[in-house]
Design an enzyme around this catalytic site. Structure first.
Site, PDB file in Angstrom:
ATOM      1  N   HIS A 253     -79.825-112.268  77.126  1.00 53.38           N
ATOM      2  CA  HIS A 253     -80.636-111.788  78.270  1.00 53.38           C
ATOM      3  C   HIS A 253     -81.373-112.914  79.009  1.00 53.38           C
ATOM      4  O   HIS A 253     -82.271-112.626  79.791  1.00 53.38           O
ATOM      5  CB  HIS A 253     -81.678-110.740  77.832  1.00 53.38           C
TER       6      HIS A 253
ATOM      7  N   HIS B  96     -69.188-104.019  77.172  1.00 54.44           N
ATOM      8  CA  HIS B  96     -69.819-103.492  78.390  1.00 54.44           C
ATOM      9  C   HIS B  96     -69.777-104.502  79.538  1.00 54.44           C
ATOM     10  O   HIS B  96     -69.929-105.697  79.364  1.00 54.44           O
ATOM     11  CB  HIS B  96     -71.221-102.940  78.140  1.00 54.44           C
TER      12      HIS B  96
ATOM     13  N   ASP C 189     -70.086-106.184  70.887  1.00 49.12           N
ATOM     14  CA  ASP C 189     -71.263-106.412  71.741  1.00 49.12           C
ATOM     15  C   ASP C 189     -72.348-107.200  71.010  1.00 49.12           C
ATOM     16  O   ASP C 189     -73.507-106.830  71.020  1.00 49.12           O
ATOM     17  CB  ASP C 189     -71.818-105.065  72.244  1.00 49.12           C
TER      18      ASP C 189
ATOM     19  N   ASP D 238     -73.159-111.526  76.565  1.00 45.01           N
ATOM     20  CA  ASP D 238     -73.626-110.133  76.631  1.00 45.01           C
ATOM     21  C   ASP D 238     -73.268-109.552  77.986  1.00 45.01           C
ATOM     22  O   ASP D 238     -74.077-109.554  78.886  1.00 45.01           O
ATOM     23  CB  ASP D 238     -75.131-110.073  76.367  1.00 45.01           C
TER      24      ASP D 238
ATOM     25  N   GLU E   5     -74.858-100.420  79.888  1.00 50.92           N
ATOM     26  CA  GLU E   5     -75.413-100.510  78.529  1.00 50.92           C
ATOM     27  C   GLU E   5     -76.857-100.982  78.564  1.00 50.92           C
ATOM     28  O   GLU E   5     -77.712-100.452  77.878  1.00 50.92           O
ATOM     29  CB  GLU E   5     -74.557-101.471  77.680  1.00 50.92           C
ATOM     30  N   GLU E   6     -77.126-101.989  79.382  1.00 55.71           N
ATOM     31  CA  GLU E   6     -78.433-102.659  79.304  1.00 55.71           C
ATOM     32  C   GLU E   6     -79.600-101.758  79.681  1.00 55.71           C
ATOM     33  O   GLU E   6     -80.656-101.840  79.072  1.00 55.71           O
ATOM     34  CB  GLU E   6     -78.437-103.919  80.181  1.00 55.71           C
TER      35      GLU E   6
END
Ligand SMILES: [Zn+2]
Length: 457
Positions: free
Chosen positions: A417, A274, A345, A286, A318-319
């Protein structure tokens, strides 16, 4: 709906269309594996996305730059049928976050507002904190527990190789409604992290449901959550929060390109990662690495004739959700053409296992893949993949077979994140091992004549 932004590429398939049927060839797969271990395409792609585009939340101006980056990169690497598939996106975007302990002594807090959180009033919120050691403890608390208070759930995350400690603790990130129902004025969660760094880990909470009383919510750095919990054992702790964000009606995009196969009737293999990321870091693990790994593997497979077309997708939201449903909506009428699909991912650390659809390891032209992967210390795992990336959830639910190259997630959630999700934490050797595992697997899957919808006995 498709928007064809560019149709570029080598059109290698046209010149090969007349060739006789290609067969799954373990020697070819082994050559691709070894070539991958000496290839730095993935590193170059990863370096390019993290350096030239940076953080790229869906709906932000950076997401449009990421889309253009994706189109240009696919063209430069010789993909064809390059296009974007747009979809509507209600984008939650951060403006600013600040917080501090105001008593028993002043101390600045490391925190990040959660995706889908509401803002505090412009002057902020100050209140006493009530600490719960787990989400279960909050759920067990009486409805009178928290009126006018800030609730903190300080539940640690378990470190595991396959990352399933995440599933156990991430529910606490969406527990603001539990606090709101008990009268809380704001919600804090210990970062969903296996690390000890102060850097807070962003992430989305479930959107508020109609009728729920929405309260602001943020993730605290792990040591900050522990500090408040220890302080609270001695007496009242008060905290001031100032969280500002906005929601805008926007557009997101799935970006797609293909490496054509020699047999148009053999179906397509859908792979990718992603393109969107959280905002504190540069989204290296990520999920720029997922895009880098799969694009580099597809490029290696492109160098020799192969039966099935390989489609590389860079999912665009995606997030905070949306790209999986958008991909299903755009391809609903042609799901039968997707032979198998897999997403990368879970970072850039080494692959330790391959999971195929039930029964597929027994197919005569797939079984030799076990020997090809063995030198990479990648196990042939008999259990089928329960998941193969959240961007594939909807097509999987609609019947598309999936495979999963399992990555070692032992240290992934130390950085995930957070501001430390940068190129600095990617190990180039492990990145190449990923590409090697993907290239060998793709080579066999692309040339196999197995029907993955029917391999189960
Ligand atoms: Zn991701």
């Amino acid at each position: 709906m498709y928007v064809r932004a560019a149709v570029l590429g080598l059109c290698l398939a046209a010149s090969m269309a007349g060739l006789s049927a290609v067969r799954a060839d373990p020697q070819k797969a082994a050559r691709l594996r070894d070539a991958a271990l000496a290839d730095d395409t993935a590193w170059q792609v990863l370096e390019s996305l993290t350096t030239e585009v940076g953080p790229r939340p869906a709906g932000s101006p950076a997401a449009a730059r990421a889309r253009d980056w994706g189109l240009a990169k696919l063209a430069a690497l010789g993909f064809s049928n390059i296009h974007v598939e747009p979809f509507a996106k209600q984008a939650w975007l951060r403006d600013s976050d600040a917080g501090e302990i105001t008593g028993p002594f002043p101390h600045k807090l490391a925190l990040l507002g959660l995706g889908n959180s509401v803002s505090t009033p412009p002057q902020g919120i100050t209140a006493e904190v009530v600490v719960f050691a787990s989400l279960a403890a909050l759920k067990a608390a009486p409805s009178s527990c928290c009126a006018g208070k800030i609730v903190l759930v300080n539940q640690p995350m378990t470190r595991t190789q396959n990352g399933d400690g995440y599933a156990g603790s991430v529910r606490a990130r969406s527990a603001a409604p539990e606090a709101a129902r008990r009268g809380a004025v704001a919600y804090l969660v210990r970062s969903i992290s296996t690390g000890t760094a102060r850097a807070p880990h962003a992430g989305a909470m479930q959107p508020w449901k109609p009728g729920e009383r929405a309260i602001p919510a943020a993730a605290l750095g792990v040591p900050d959550a522990d500090l408040i919990a220890r302080m609270a054992e001695h007496g009242p702790v008060s905290v001031h929060l100032l969280l500002q964000s906005h929601v805008s009606a926007s557009t997101a995009w799935n970006v797609s390109g293909e490496i054509p196969g020699t047999d148009p009737k053999a179906g397509v293999i859908v792979i990718g990662g992603h393109l969107d990321s959280w905002d504190p870091g540069t989204g290296a693990i990520d999920d720029a690495s997922g895009i880098a790994i799969t694009i580099a593997a597809a490029k290696l497979v492109a160098a020799t004739p192969h039966r099935r077309t390989i489609r590389l997708v860079m999912w665009g939201s995606e997030e905070t959700g949306g790209s999986s449903a958008a991909y299903l909506a755009a391809h609903k009428s042609e799901l039968g053409d997707i032979a198998i699909a897999g997403e990368s991912d879970l970072g850039a650390d080494r692959v330790y296992g391959l999971q195929l659809p039930a029964g597929a390891w027994a197919a005569p032209d797939i079984a030799p893949l076990e020997t090809v992967l063995a030198p990479l210390k990648v196990m042939a795992r008999p259990a089928p993949a329960e998941e193969a990336g959240s961007d594939l959830e909807d097509v999987k639910a609609a019947g598309v077979p999936v495979f999963a190259l399992n990555q070692d997630a032992s240290r992934y959630f130390d950085y995930h994140h957070s501001q430390d999700d940068t190129l600095a934490i990617v190990d180039p050797a492990q990145l190449r091992q990923n590409v090697a595992a993907w290239a060998a697997t793709l080579s066999i899957l692309a040339d196999s004549d197995a029907d993955f919808r029917k391999t189960k006995k």
